[in-house]
Motif scaffolding. Structure first.
Motif, PDB file in Angstrom:
ATOM      1  N   VAL A  56      -1.816   2.147  -5.412  1.00 27.12           N
ATOM      2  CA  VAL A  56      -2.083   0.742  -5.053  1.00 27.12           C
ATOM      3  C   VAL A  56      -1.195  -0.179  -5.896  1.00 27.12           C
ATOM      4  CG1 VAL A  56      -3.809  -1.117  -5.182  1.00 27.12           C
ATOM      5  CG2 VAL A  56      -4.432   1.112  -4.221  1.00 27.12           C
ATOM      6  N   GLU A  57      -1.184   0.091  -7.224  1.00 28.46           N
ATOM      7  CA  GLU A  57      -0.340  -0.721  -8.127  1.00 28.46           C
ATOM      8  C   GLU A  57       1.118  -0.656  -7.687  1.00 28.46           C
ATOM      9  OE1 GLU A  57      -0.474   0.355 -12.329  1.00 28.46           O
ATOM     10  OE2 GLU A  57      -2.665   0.316 -12.133  1.00 28.46           O
ATOM     11  N   LEU A  58       1.553   0.571  -7.351  1.00 30.60           N
ATOM     12  CA  LEU A  58       2.937   0.752  -6.925  1.00 30.60           C
ATOM     13  C   LEU A  58       3.201  -0.059  -5.651  1.00 30.60           C
ATOM     14  CD1 LEU A  58       5.704   2.287  -7.017  1.00 30.60           C
ATOM     15  CD2 LEU A  58       4.612   4.065  -5.624  1.00 30.60           C
ATOM     16  N   ALA A  59       2.323   0.086  -4.662  1.00 30.88           N
ATOM     17  CA  ALA A  59       2.518  -0.617  -3.378  1.00 30.88           C
ATOM     18  C   ALA A  59       2.608  -2.122  -3.603  1.00 30.88           C
ATOM     19  CB  ALA A  59       1.373  -0.274  -2.421  1.00 30.88           C
ATOM     20  N   ALA A  97      -5.528   7.570   1.769  1.00 31.38           N
ATOM     21  CA  ALA A  97      -6.347   7.035   0.668  1.00 31.38           C
ATOM     22  C   ALA A  97      -6.869   5.635   1.013  1.00 31.38           C
ATOM     23  CB  ALA A  97      -5.511   6.986  -0.610  1.00 31.38           C
ATOM     24  N   PRO A  98      -8.191   5.463   1.149  1.00 35.97           N
ATOM     25  CA  PRO A  98      -8.730   4.143   1.528  1.00 35.97           C
ATOM     26  C   PRO A  98      -8.236   2.988   0.648  1.00 35.97           C
ATOM     27  CG  PRO A  98     -10.436   5.799   1.743  1.00 35.97           C
ATOM     28  CD  PRO A  98      -9.262   6.483   1.090  1.00 35.97           C
ATOM     29  N   PRO A  99      -8.145   3.137  -0.696  1.00 38.10           N
ATOM     30  CA  PRO A  99      -7.671   1.976  -1.486  1.00 38.10           C
ATOM     31  C   PRO A  99      -6.218   1.602  -1.139  1.00 38.10           C
ATOM     32  CG  PRO A  99      -8.675   3.632  -2.911  1.00 38.10           C
ATOM     33  CD  PRO A  99      -8.518   4.264  -1.574  1.00 38.10           C
ATOM     34  N   VAL A 100      -5.407   2.606  -0.811  1.00 37.37           N
ATOM     35  CA  VAL A 100      -4.011   2.318  -0.440  1.00 37.37           C
ATOM     36  C   VAL A 100      -3.990   1.573   0.902  1.00 37.37           C
ATOM     37  CG1 VAL A 100      -1.749   3.306   0.101  1.00 37.37           C
ATOM     38  CG2 VAL A 100      -3.156   4.337  -1.697  1.00 37.37           C
ATOM     39  N   LYS A 105      -3.112  -3.316   3.977  1.00 35.24           N
ATOM     40  CA  LYS A 105      -3.623  -4.346   4.891  1.00 35.24           C
ATOM     41  C   LYS A 105      -3.340  -5.741   4.303  1.00 35.24           C
ATOM     42  CE  LYS A 105      -8.152  -4.885   5.203  1.00 35.24           C
ATOM     43  NZ  LYS A 105      -9.535  -4.537   5.551  1.00 35.24           N
ATOM     44  N   ARG A 106      -3.622  -5.891   2.995  1.00 31.41           N
ATOM     45  CA  ARG A 106      -3.362  -7.198   2.345  1.00 31.41           C
ATOM     46  C   ARG A 106      -1.871  -7.532   2.412  1.00 31.41           C
ATOM     47  NH1 ARG A 106      -6.820  -5.169  -1.618  1.00 31.41           N
ATOM     48  NH2 ARG A 106      -5.103  -4.579  -2.992  1.00 31.41           N
ATOM     49  N   ILE A 107      -1.044  -6.534   2.083  1.00 29.04           N
ATOM     50  CA  ILE A 107       0.409  -6.757   2.040  1.00 29.04           C
ATOM     51  C   ILE A 107       0.925  -7.121   3.437  1.00 29.04           C
ATOM     52  CG2 ILE A 107       2.639  -5.604   1.659  1.00 29.04           C
ATOM     53  CD1 ILE A 107       1.106  -3.890  -0.511  1.00 29.04           C
ATOM     54  N   GLN A 108       0.450  -6.372   4.445  1.00 27.08           N
ATOM     55  CA  GLN A 108       0.930  -6.617   5.815  1.00 27.08           C
ATOM     56  C   GLN A 108       0.486  -8.000   6.297  1.00 27.08           C
ATOM     57  OE1 GLN A 108      -0.646  -3.040   7.622  1.00 27.08           O
ATOM     58  NE2 GLN A 108       0.879  -1.787   6.590  1.00 27.08           N
TER      59      GLN A 108
END
Ligand code: DC
Length: 222
Positions: A56-59, A97-100, A105-108
């Motif tokens: 998540v941090e990486l994304a 992975a659900p958190p990813v 979703k937020r990023i998109q």
């Protein structure tokens, strides 16, 4: 305005979405390429693919952009690197992975603010942009999808057997359908287009007609 194009691997989403965006003069987002880019960078940085919070941090830290028909991560064109079998395999735990998925979703949604967009993936109409003006689910028979993917691989100079393409596609279909979050399914109000026997241009023309009808309806609404 947002148009979502979802469907299984090999249904022709990418080439259709790209051509549609180009005909409309809109932006294009390939969300499969985004998951692949996260997997590529995780491997490069030695991040454990099971460590969801690190992914998540990486994304969140990556700058992903669609430029000149390709995808860039932090200014580097990774269009070819993300298509290897190694990255295809590494992308699965990332996309599972659900958190990813939540972070993506937020990023998109952030990337879609204030632009006209054609976005393609598995969950764009059902989860990420449920309010999109036009939601399309593109599909085709497994044999037709494998035949197209096989021709694509050959055109990229990769000699693979059609039976191998068919079995790896079946594996991906099962994974996409079994995923607890972001499962592959059409949005309830999606237009479903079965593309067996249709070429890309015919599909794009159908979509353009749907967009024109929507735009006409918008203009005539007081
Ligand atoms: O469409 P593709 O083959 O480039 O997708 C790569 C992987 O990402 C594949 O495992 C499906 C997954 N994916 C997803 O889970 N959700 C999306 N919106 C797009 C792709």
């Amino acid at each position: 305005m947002i148009i979502t194009l979802d469907g299984p691997a090999g249904a022709g989403k990418s080439s259709t979405a790209r051509a549609l965006a180009s005909r409309l003069g809109w932006c294009y987002m390939d969300t499969g390429a985004m998951y692949r880019a996260v997997a590529l960078m995780a491997l490069e940085q030695g991040i454990d693919l099971a460590a969801a919070e690190r992914l998540v941090e990486l994304a969140e830290s990556l700058c992903i952009a669609f430029e000149g028909g390709g995808v860039c991560v932090n200014g580097r064109d990774v269009s070819m690197e993300i298509r290897t079998e190694r990255i295809t395999q590494a992308t699965r735990p990332v996309a599972d992975a659900p958190p990813v998925r939540d972070a993506m979703k937020r990023i998109q949604r952030r990337m879609a603010v204030g632009i006209d967009l054609v976005t393609e993936g598995r969950d764009q109409g059902s989860v990420v942009f449920p309010q999109a003006e036009l939601k399309v689910f593109l599909t085709a028979s497994p044999e037709e999808r494998a035949r197209r993917r096989h021709a694509e691989e050959l055109s990229r100079g990769r000699a693979v057997a059609l039976t191998d393409v068919l079995s790896s596609q079946a594996q991906r279909d099962d994974g996409d359908r079994a995923r607890p979050v972001g499962t592959l399914r059409p949005a309830d109000d999606a237009v479903i287009i079965e593309t067996d026997g249709l070429n890309r241009d015919e599909v794009v023309e159908r979509l353009l007609a749907l967009v024109a009808a929507l735009q006409g309806r918008k203009e005539s609404t007081p």
